[in-house]
Design a protein around this motif. Sequence first.
Motif, PDB file in Angstrom:
ATOM      1  N   UNK A  33       0.902  -1.272   0.162  1.00  0.00           N
ATOM      2  CA  UNK A  33       0.036  -0.140   0.143  1.00  0.00           C
ATOM      3  C   UNK A  33       1.072   1.119   0.074  1.00  0.00           C
ATOM      4  N   UNK A  34       0.703   2.172  -0.656  1.00  0.00           N
ATOM      5  CA  UNK A  34       1.374   3.513  -1.089  1.00  0.00           C
ATOM      6  C   UNK A  34       0.466   4.445  -0.383  1.00  0.00           C
ATOM      7  N   UNK A  50      -3.947   7.177   0.430  1.00  0.00           N
ATOM      8  CA  UNK A  50      -3.326   5.941   0.162  1.00  0.00           C
ATOM      9  C   UNK A  50      -4.129   5.336  -0.994  1.00  0.00           C
ATOM     10  N   UNK A  51      -3.164   4.444  -1.719  1.00  0.00           N
ATOM     11  CA  UNK A  51      -3.642   3.339  -2.457  1.00  0.00           C
ATOM     12  C   UNK A  51      -3.083   1.937  -2.362  1.00  0.00           C
ATOM     13  N   UNK A  52      -4.330   1.298  -2.323  1.00  0.00           N
ATOM     14  CA  UNK A  52      -3.863  -0.431  -2.047  1.00  0.00           C
ATOM     15  C   UNK A  52      -3.370  -0.918  -3.463  1.00  0.00           C
ATOM     16  N   UNK A  53      -2.745  -2.213  -3.138  1.00  0.00           N
ATOM     17  CA  UNK A  53      -2.248  -3.082  -4.469  1.00  0.00           C
ATOM     18  C   UNK A  53      -3.594  -3.258  -5.214  1.00  0.00           C
ATOM     19  N   UNK A  54      -4.613  -3.233  -4.660  1.00  0.00           N
ATOM     20  CA  UNK A  54      -5.927  -3.228  -5.612  1.00  0.00           C
ATOM     21  C   UNK A  54      -6.516  -2.084  -6.235  1.00  0.00           C
ATOM     22  N   UNK A  73       2.028   0.182 -11.530  1.00  0.00           N
ATOM     23  CA  UNK A  73       2.821  -0.898 -10.800  1.00  0.00           C
ATOM     24  C   UNK A  73       3.854  -1.318 -11.794  1.00  0.00           C
ATOM     25  N   UNK A  74       3.865  -0.869 -13.225  1.00  0.00           N
ATOM     26  CA  UNK A  74       4.768  -1.230 -14.073  1.00  0.00           C
ATOM     27  C   UNK A  74       6.069  -0.399 -13.800  1.00  0.00           C
ATOM     28  N   UNK A  75       5.770   0.946 -13.570  1.00  0.00           N
ATOM     29  CA  UNK A  75       7.151   1.962 -13.110  1.00  0.00           C
ATOM     30  C   UNK A  75       7.405   1.940 -11.663  1.00  0.00           C
ATOM     31  N   UNK A  76       6.655   1.311 -10.919  1.00  0.00           N
ATOM     32  CA  UNK A  76       6.872   1.368  -9.487  1.00  0.00           C
ATOM     33  C   UNK A  76       6.972   2.496  -8.972  1.00  0.00           C
ATOM     34  N   UNK A  77       6.171   3.338  -9.340  1.00  0.00           N
ATOM     35  CA  UNK A  77       5.791   4.699  -8.918  1.00  0.00           C
ATOM     36  C   UNK A  77       4.220   5.118  -8.606  1.00  0.00           C
ATOM     37  N   UNK A  97       5.582   3.491   1.870  1.00  0.00           N
ATOM     38  CA  UNK A  97       5.167   2.073   1.354  1.00  0.00           C
ATOM     39  C   UNK A  97       5.043   1.159   2.615  1.00  0.00           C
ATOM     40  N   UNK A  98       3.984   0.543   2.584  1.00  0.00           N
ATOM     41  CA  UNK A  98       3.682  -0.190   3.845  1.00  0.00           C
ATOM     42  C   UNK A  98       3.286  -1.656   3.159  1.00  0.00           C
ATOM     43  N   UNK A  99       4.080  -2.909   3.557  1.00  0.00           N
ATOM     44  CA  UNK A  99       3.753  -4.103   2.848  1.00  0.00           C
ATOM     45  C   UNK A  99       2.404  -4.536   3.417  1.00  0.00           C
ATOM     46  N   UNK A 100       1.651  -5.039   2.510  1.00  0.00           N
ATOM     47  CA  UNK A 100       0.163  -5.409   2.836  1.00  0.00           C
ATOM     48  C   UNK A 100       0.168  -6.807   3.720  1.00  0.00           C
TER      49      UNK A 100
END
Length: 118
Positions: A33-34, A50-54, A73-77, A97-100
Amino acid sequence: QVQLVESGGGLVQPGGSLRLTCAASTRSFSRYTMGWYRQAPGKQRELVATVTSGDSTNHADSAKGRFTISRDNVKNTVYLQMNSLSPEDTAVYYCNARHETFMTLNYWGQGTQVTVSS
């Protein structure tokens, strides 16, 4: 260890716009989650968005209707588009950045200054 590098801050007039960018150095970017946080002088750090992986987003009340968080998610940005800026938005903006799954994996960027002034 994840390195986060913010860019895009600066001086802008009231009513103007800025886009902040945060580049992350991890192959597991899509598992995080960014978020964007900000800290004004003399105040505590606060959540902006915030924005989650989904791609689920959450915006603070102060940001709703003016700021938009998004990720690539392609540019990791992750981005923060800020419109209709006011002097109250002046702060150092930090990328997070927080790992989900492994939530102790929590990283911060060095911050980028946003100053809104005429």
